[in-house]
Design a protein around this motif. Structure first.
Motif: not given
Length: 291
Positions: A112-115, A119-123, A134-138
């Motif tokens: 189960i992933l929170g919102e 969203q981060l996984k989908s993006f 870079l997305c994780l860093q930011n």
């Protein structure tokens, strides 16, 4: 003199990723705060088939070791990250523990992933490993969750490290600074698409280490790889930790603590609290340490 609110402000607004303690309770609280409620980190003490008997299914392993240049003659065959594997490179120092957990979570389809995590996984689904890193860093959300366990001294040290990195080449600093978290490293192992993968954020691509089915027996493929990593060190090297990220079942989640006492204590700013307390006592004319 800083008070409690100053300390919390420092944690929440620090722009970098700070060193945090590699403690399962801390990782578990990070998972709760980040939005992965049916997962739990446990420490493993053996590398044999007994790990197949854990009550909750293991969705990934995290191997913590002292970082070193790999001088082995065997070179991995580099392949592009396949579509069925989510893998991000590590582009921020001090983030490798949280990165390893994300690399596992985003490959486990049933958790189960929170919102915000969803969203981060989908993006990042269609991005390359460096861009995912870079997305994780930011991600302000992930950084604040991670840094909520940073001690004041670690935040200040992180500031000094940033200044240092502006003066020295990264490779030089990594090779000669035993006190930085770059001296320690987290490597994740996950099953995905019928194969078992080594996800090392400092490597450009994931490494396929064998085939396996979707049951817990994928661990039998991962264990020799972990043992191989250990064999690269001298016999007197003891700085190894093996963690398992498990998916809690409905039966076990009822017995799960919803809070982790050690993590709560680490978060509490005791030094700032005592400074504030002594200041209040001084205002009343009470001298601490005198009878």
């Amino acid at each position: 003199m800083p008070d409690l609110s100053d300390y919390q402000h420092l944690r929440q607004n620090h722009p970098g990723w700070c060193t945090i303690e590699s403690e399962p309770e801390i990782f578990n609280q990070i998972l709760r705060d980040a939005g992965a409620p049916n997962t739990r980190v446990i420490e493993l003490y053996s590398l044999d088939e007994s790990i197949l008997d854990k009550p909750d299914p293991i969705i990934g392993l995290i191997f913590l070791c002292r970082w070193r240049h790999d001088t082995s003659e065997v070179q991995e065959v580099e392949t592009n990250c396949p579509n069925n594997v989510w893998f991000a490179n590590q582009v921020s120092e001090n983030s490798c523990g949280s990165l390893a957990m994300i690399n596992i979570l985003f490959n486990a389809e049933s958790v189960i992933l929170g919102e915000q995590l969803a969203q981060l996984k989908s993006f990042t689904a269609g991005l390359t490993p460096p861009l995912r890193g870079l997305c994780l860093q930011n991600s302000e959300f992930l950084r604040k969750t991670h840094n909520s366990f940073a001690r004041r001294s670690e935040i200040l040290q992180n500031n000094l490290d940033v200044i240092d990195s502006c003066k020295n080449a990264r490779d030089s600093a990594t090779a000669t600074s035993p006190n930085s978290e770059s001296a320690y490293h987290f490597i994740a192992y996950v099953p995905s698409g019928g194969s078992v993968w080594e996800l090392d954020g400092l490597k450009r691509q994931p490494v396929k280490i064998g085939e396996s089915d979707s049951t817990s027996r994928w661990l039998l493929t991962a264990m020799p790889r972990v043992q191989l990593q250990i064999s690269k060190y001298s016999e007197d090297e003891l700085m190894f930790t093996l963690l398992a990220l498990t998916q809690t079942t409905p039966a076990s989640i009822e017995c799960l603590d919803t809070s982790f006492p050690y993590a709560i204590r680490v978060r509490h700013p005791y030094v700032a609290f005592m400074r504030r307390y002594i200041k209040l006592l001084a205002g009343k004319g009470i001298q601490v340490g005198h009878s």
